[in-house]
Design a protein around this motif. Structure first.
Motif, PDB file in Angstrom:
ATOM      1  N   PHE A  69      23.878 -24.850 -19.306  1.00 25.87           N
ATOM      2  CA  PHE A  69      24.155 -23.546 -19.905  1.00 25.87           C
ATOM      3  C   PHE A  69      23.052 -23.131 -20.873  1.00 25.87           C
ATOM      4  O   PHE A  69      22.570 -22.000 -20.830  1.00 25.87           O
ATOM      5  N   TYR A  70      22.650 -24.026 -21.748  1.00 29.39           N
ATOM      6  CA  TYR A  70      21.650 -23.674 -22.748  1.00 29.39           C
ATOM      7  C   TYR A  70      20.286 -23.411 -22.122  1.00 29.39           C
ATOM      8  O   TYR A  70      19.570 -22.488 -22.550  1.00 29.39           O
ATOM      9  N   SER A  71      19.899 -24.194 -21.134  1.00 32.91           N
ATOM     10  CA  SER A  71      18.570 -24.012 -20.533  1.00 32.91           C
ATOM     11  C   SER A  71      18.451 -22.668 -19.829  1.00 32.91           C
ATOM     12  O   SER A  71      17.428 -21.975 -19.964  1.00 32.91           O
ATOM     13  N   THR A  72      19.483 -22.265 -19.089  1.00 33.76           N
ATOM     14  CA  THR A  72      19.405 -20.986 -18.363  1.00 33.76           C
ATOM     15  C   THR A  72      19.494 -19.785 -19.304  1.00 33.76           C
ATOM     16  O   THR A  72      18.751 -18.817 -19.146  1.00 33.76           O
ATOM     17  N   THR A  73      20.388 -19.849 -20.281  1.00 35.51           N
ATOM     18  CA  THR A  73      20.531 -18.704 -21.188  1.00 35.51           C
ATOM     19  C   THR A  73      19.372 -18.601 -22.165  1.00 35.51           C
ATOM     20  O   THR A  73      18.934 -17.493 -22.498  1.00 35.51           O
ATOM     21  N   LEU A  74      18.859 -19.724 -22.618  1.00 36.63           N
ATOM     22  CA  LEU A  74      17.708 -19.676 -23.521  1.00 36.63           C
ATOM     23  C   LEU A  74      16.498 -19.077 -22.826  1.00 36.63           C
ATOM     24  O   LEU A  74      15.737 -18.316 -23.428  1.00 36.63           O
ATOM     25  N   PHE A  75      16.302 -19.400 -21.545  1.00 34.21           N
ATOM     26  CA  PHE A  75      15.179 -18.830 -20.801  1.00 34.21           C
ATOM     27  C   PHE A  75      15.293 -17.316 -20.739  1.00 34.21           C
ATOM     28  O   PHE A  75      14.303 -16.591 -20.817  1.00 34.21           O
ATOM     29  N   LYS A 128      12.248  -7.977 -24.021  1.00 32.34           N
ATOM     30  CA  LYS A 128      13.047  -7.098 -23.165  1.00 32.34           C
ATOM     31  C   LYS A 128      12.275  -6.620 -21.936  1.00 32.34           C
ATOM     32  O   LYS A 128      12.889  -6.253 -20.926  1.00 32.34           O
ATOM     33  N   LEU A 129      10.936  -6.651 -21.977  1.00 31.33           N
ATOM     34  CA  LEU A 129      10.169  -6.244 -20.811  1.00 31.33           C
ATOM     35  C   LEU A 129      10.324  -7.216 -19.653  1.00 31.33           C
ATOM     36  O   LEU A 129       9.989  -6.906 -18.521  1.00 31.33           O
ATOM     37  N   MET A 130      10.869  -8.394 -19.922  1.00 35.87           N
ATOM     38  CA  MET A 130      11.109  -9.362 -18.846  1.00 35.87           C
ATOM     39  C   MET A 130      12.069  -8.788 -17.818  1.00 35.87           C
ATOM     40  O   MET A 130      12.035  -9.159 -16.648  1.00 35.87           O
ATOM     41  N   TYR A 131      12.914  -7.856 -18.233  1.00 36.64           N
ATOM     42  CA  TYR A 131      13.898  -7.304 -17.314  1.00 36.64           C
ATOM     43  C   TYR A 131      13.285  -6.342 -16.323  1.00 36.64           C
ATOM     44  O   TYR A 131      13.962  -5.812 -15.462  1.00 36.64           O
ATOM     45  N   ALA A 132      12.005  -6.086 -16.431  1.00 34.11           N
ATOM     46  CA  ALA A 132      11.346  -5.257 -15.424  1.00 34.11           C
ATOM     47  C   ALA A 132      11.085  -6.031 -14.140  1.00 34.11           C
ATOM     48  O   ALA A 132      10.734  -5.460 -13.124  1.00 34.11           O
ATOM     49  N   TYR A 133      11.266  -7.342 -14.174  1.00 34.91           N
ATOM     50  CA  TYR A 133      10.988  -8.177 -13.017  1.00 34.91           C
ATOM     51  C   TYR A 133      12.285  -8.683 -12.396  1.00 34.91           C
ATOM     52  O   TYR A 133      13.220  -9.064 -13.088  1.00 34.91           O
ATOM     53  N   ASP A 134      12.315  -8.721 -11.059  1.00 37.05           N
ATOM     54  CA  ASP A 134      13.512  -9.143 -10.353  1.00 37.05           C
ATOM     55  C   ASP A 134      13.783 -10.628 -10.509  1.00 37.05           C
ATOM     56  O   ASP A 134      14.906 -11.076 -10.293  1.00 37.05           O
ATOM     57  N   SER A 135      12.777 -11.417 -10.872  1.00 35.68           N
ATOM     58  CA  SER A 135      12.988 -12.857 -11.024  1.00 35.68           C
ATOM     59  C   SER A 135      14.011 -13.162 -12.110  1.00 35.68           C
ATOM     60  O   SER A 135      14.691 -14.195 -12.058  1.00 35.68           O
ATOM     61  N   ASN A 136      14.139 -12.264 -13.076  1.00 34.50           N
ATOM     62  CA  ASN A 136      15.095 -12.497 -14.147  1.00 34.50           C
ATOM     63  C   ASN A 136      16.536 -12.414 -13.647  1.00 34.50           C
ATOM     64  O   ASN A 136      17.436 -13.031 -14.223  1.00 34.50           O
ATOM     65  N   LYS A 137      16.756 -11.654 -12.562  1.00 32.89           N
ATOM     66  CA  LYS A 137      18.106 -11.581 -11.991  1.00 32.89           C
ATOM     67  C   LYS A 137      18.516 -12.935 -11.429  1.00 32.89           C
ATOM     68  O   LYS A 137      19.688 -13.327 -11.552  1.00 32.89           O
ATOM     69  N   VAL A 167      17.604 -15.845 -12.507  1.00 32.73           N
ATOM     70  CA  VAL A 167      17.967 -16.709 -13.630  1.00 32.73           C
ATOM     71  C   VAL A 167      19.344 -16.337 -14.160  1.00 32.73           C
ATOM     72  O   VAL A 167      20.152 -17.209 -14.512  1.00 32.73           O
ATOM     73  N   SER A 168      19.640 -15.037 -14.206  1.00 35.38           N
ATOM     74  CA  SER A 168      20.956 -14.595 -14.680  1.00 35.38           C
ATOM     75  C   SER A 168      22.069 -15.075 -13.754  1.00 35.38           C
ATOM     76  O   SER A 168      23.172 -15.370 -14.213  1.00 35.38           O
ATOM     77  N   VAL A 169      21.791 -15.143 -12.453  1.00 36.32           N
ATOM     78  CA  VAL A 169      22.791 -15.645 -11.506  1.00 36.32           C
ATOM     79  C   VAL A 169      23.161 -17.087 -11.829  1.00 36.32           C
ATOM     80  O   VAL A 169      24.311 -17.502 -11.668  1.00 36.32           O
ATOM     81  N   TYR A 206      23.485 -18.632 -14.791  1.00 33.95           N
ATOM     82  CA  TYR A 206      24.476 -18.823 -15.855  1.00 33.95           C
ATOM     83  C   TYR A 206      25.694 -17.913 -15.742  1.00 33.95           C
ATOM     84  O   TYR A 206      26.670 -18.101 -16.466  1.00 33.95           O
ATOM     85  N   THR A 207      25.659 -16.929 -14.839  1.00 39.43           N
ATOM     86  CA  THR A 207      26.846 -16.099 -14.641  1.00 39.43           C
ATOM     87  C   THR A 207      27.665 -16.491 -13.408  1.00 39.43           C
ATOM     88  O   THR A 207      28.834 -16.138 -13.314  1.00 39.43           O
ATOM     89  N   VAL A 208      27.056 -17.218 -12.473  1.00 41.78           N
ATOM     90  CA  VAL A 208      27.755 -17.583 -11.231  1.00 41.78           C
ATOM     91  C   VAL A 208      27.714 -19.093 -10.993  1.00 41.78           C
ATOM     92  O   VAL A 208      28.754 -19.731 -10.797  1.00 41.78           O
ATOM     93  N   VAL A 209      26.510 -19.665 -11.014  1.00 39.13           N
ATOM     94  CA  VAL A 209      26.343 -21.067 -10.620  1.00 39.13           C
ATOM     95  C   VAL A 209      26.911 -22.027 -11.658  1.00 39.13           C
ATOM     96  O   VAL A 209      27.676 -22.947 -11.319  1.00 39.13           O
ATOM     97  N   VAL A 210      26.557 -21.836 -12.940  1.00 36.26           N
ATOM     98  CA  VAL A 210      27.027 -22.753 -13.984  1.00 36.26           C
ATOM     99  C   VAL A 210      28.551 -22.752 -14.109  1.00 36.26           C
ATOM    100  O   VAL A 210      29.167 -23.831 -14.166  1.00 36.26           O
ATOM    101  N   PRO A 211      29.234 -21.596 -14.150  1.00 39.01           N
ATOM    102  CA  PRO A 211      30.701 -21.639 -14.186  1.00 39.01           C
ATOM    103  C   PRO A 211      31.319 -22.310 -12.960  1.00 39.01           C
ATOM    104  O   PRO A 211      32.401 -22.895 -13.050  1.00 39.01           O
ATOM    105  N   LEU A 212      30.626 -22.226 -11.816  1.00 40.55           N
ATOM    106  CA  LEU A 212      31.124 -22.882 -10.606  1.00 40.55           C
ATOM    107  C   LEU A 212      30.954 -24.403 -10.687  1.00 40.55           C
ATOM    108  O   LEU A 212      31.822 -25.162 -10.222  1.00 40.55           O
TER     109      LEU A 212
END
Length: 399
Positions: free
Chosen positions: A330-336, A342-351, A353-355, A357-363
């Protein structure tokens, strides 16, 4: 027959009279306009436009004056278009722009992950509640974590699944702010809850004789309630600064859910104050629990290394191995994600990473706890196979 010179002189006199007449009419019109009170449209900061009309009316013919008056409605229209930024009523989530066939594949993958996450966490809560052997502080906090993650994925996954099947990927302003509020609440709560669970393992391993005295029912309830309260308050403070920002038109959010950084990217005004507040709160909510986790496990490691027998060291480490694995994931994915600008969100690779901690880690969290903990596995078998005698009476939390 008229003399040519007389005809030319008469034409010149007529032209001079016409010019004087036009100049006199222009001065009269200018005088009436200067005495007239400014209208409602002129009160909208159109001083430059009015000045341009008046100067031209005194020095140019009426047809040019009429053309210059067009400046005023054009400027008013521009002002209204700028003011319309406060009237944003929805956003567009770009999500995962792929071909329709791949959209269907993603839909079924994420749907299966969502349903499995709900099922796994529900089974853990039911197993802990129905087995009296698991009525201990460690499993009390684990049931809180499972309950939190059920809502954590529910805030994001349903909207994401709908967007996979629909061409309309809009989300209302109120819906976006609501999703953001609960998402931030659950993320902040999980940060603090994982730190509390690390403290519980620290007391159990480093002070085993005083564990039941320290980790009482009252303290466990207070710690769990404090986690939720801190998450709610932190999210509320962030929302005060995020929701009052101006968003022009229909902003396109390059993400599959409403998060703070994507919203800061599409706002139409200076967001430095909101960014500063978000950074300060994130620093407190992430850094302080992380320090607690590191200090707790440093003390645990020191204690384990002093145990003389290898079997004793293995048994002590096994009690906290699953929690340590969850913390690292949890900490490694969210800290990244949240340590990036905020300009990191201009790149699709950040999505991607978000997957995590929002989908894989809870599973994975329930699976990790089940694989590494014999008591939880035994309780789950009893629950699934219906061999238990039903929910037992609540007993005091003890080691």
């Amino acid at each position: 027959m008229h003399h040519p010179s007389c005809t030319q002189a008469e034409l010149l006199r007529r032209r001079e009279q016409e010019r004087l007449t036009l100049d006199e009419c222009g001065r009269e019109e200018s005088g009436r306009r200067s005495q007239r009170k400014p209208g409602k449209g002129e009160a909208l900061g159109m001083g430059a436009g009015r000045f341009e009309v008046q100067v031209q009316s005194d020095s140019q013919p009426p047809w040019k004056e009429t053309a210059s008056m067009v400046v005023v409605p054009v400027l008013i229209t521009k002002v209204l278009e700028v003011d319309n930024r406060t009237a944003t009523i929805h956003f567009i989530l770009l999500g995962f722009p792929t071909r329709p066939a791949f959209q269907m594949l993603l839909f079924f993958v994420f749907l299966a992950a969502y349903l499995l996450t709900l099922l796994e966490n529900a089974l853990i809560i039911l197993a802990i509640r129905s087995d009296g052997k698991l009525h201990k502080p460690m499993y009390f906090f684990l049931s809180n974590l499972s309950f939190l993650e059920m809502w954590y994925v529910t805030v994001i996954s349903p909207k994401m699944l709908v967007d996979f099947l629909s061409h309309d990927k809009t989300i209302s302003f109120n819906g976006c702010m609501t999703q953001l509020y609960f998402f931030v609440t659950f993320v902040c709560t999980e940060y603090i809850l994982l730190a509390v669970m690390a403290f519980d393992r620290h007391v159990a391993i480093c002070n085993p004789l005083r564990y039941s005295v320290i980790m009482t029912n009252q303290l466990c309830g207070t710690l769990a309630g404090g986690c939720w309260l801190c998450g709610l308050v932190t999210a509320m403070i962030k929302m005060v600064f995020i929701a009052r920002l101006y968003y022009c038109g229909t902003p396109h959010i390059n993400h599959y859910f409403c998060d703070i950084s994507p919203l800061l990217n599409v706002c139409c005004e200076d967001s430095s104050q909101a960014e500063l507040v978000d950074f300060f709160l994130a620093l407190m909510v992430i850094a302080i629990p992380l320090c607690v986790v590191v200090a707790s496990y440093a003390s645990i490691l020191s204690t384990i290394l002093r145990i003389p027998s290898a079997q004793g060291r293995q048994k002590a480490f096994s009690t906290c191995a699953s929690h340590l694995t969850v913390v690292i994931l949890f900490y490694s994915t969210t800290l990244f994600t949240y340590a990036r600008p905020k300009l990191m969100y201009a790149y699709d690779s950040n999505k991607a990473v978000s997957v995590l901690y929002t989908v894989v880690v809870p599973l994975l969290n329930p699976i990790i706890y089940c694989l590494r903990n014999r008591e939880v596995k035994a309780a789950l078998k009893k629950t699934i196979l219906c061999k238990g005698s039903g929910p037992t009476e609540d007993v005091a939390l003890s080691n």
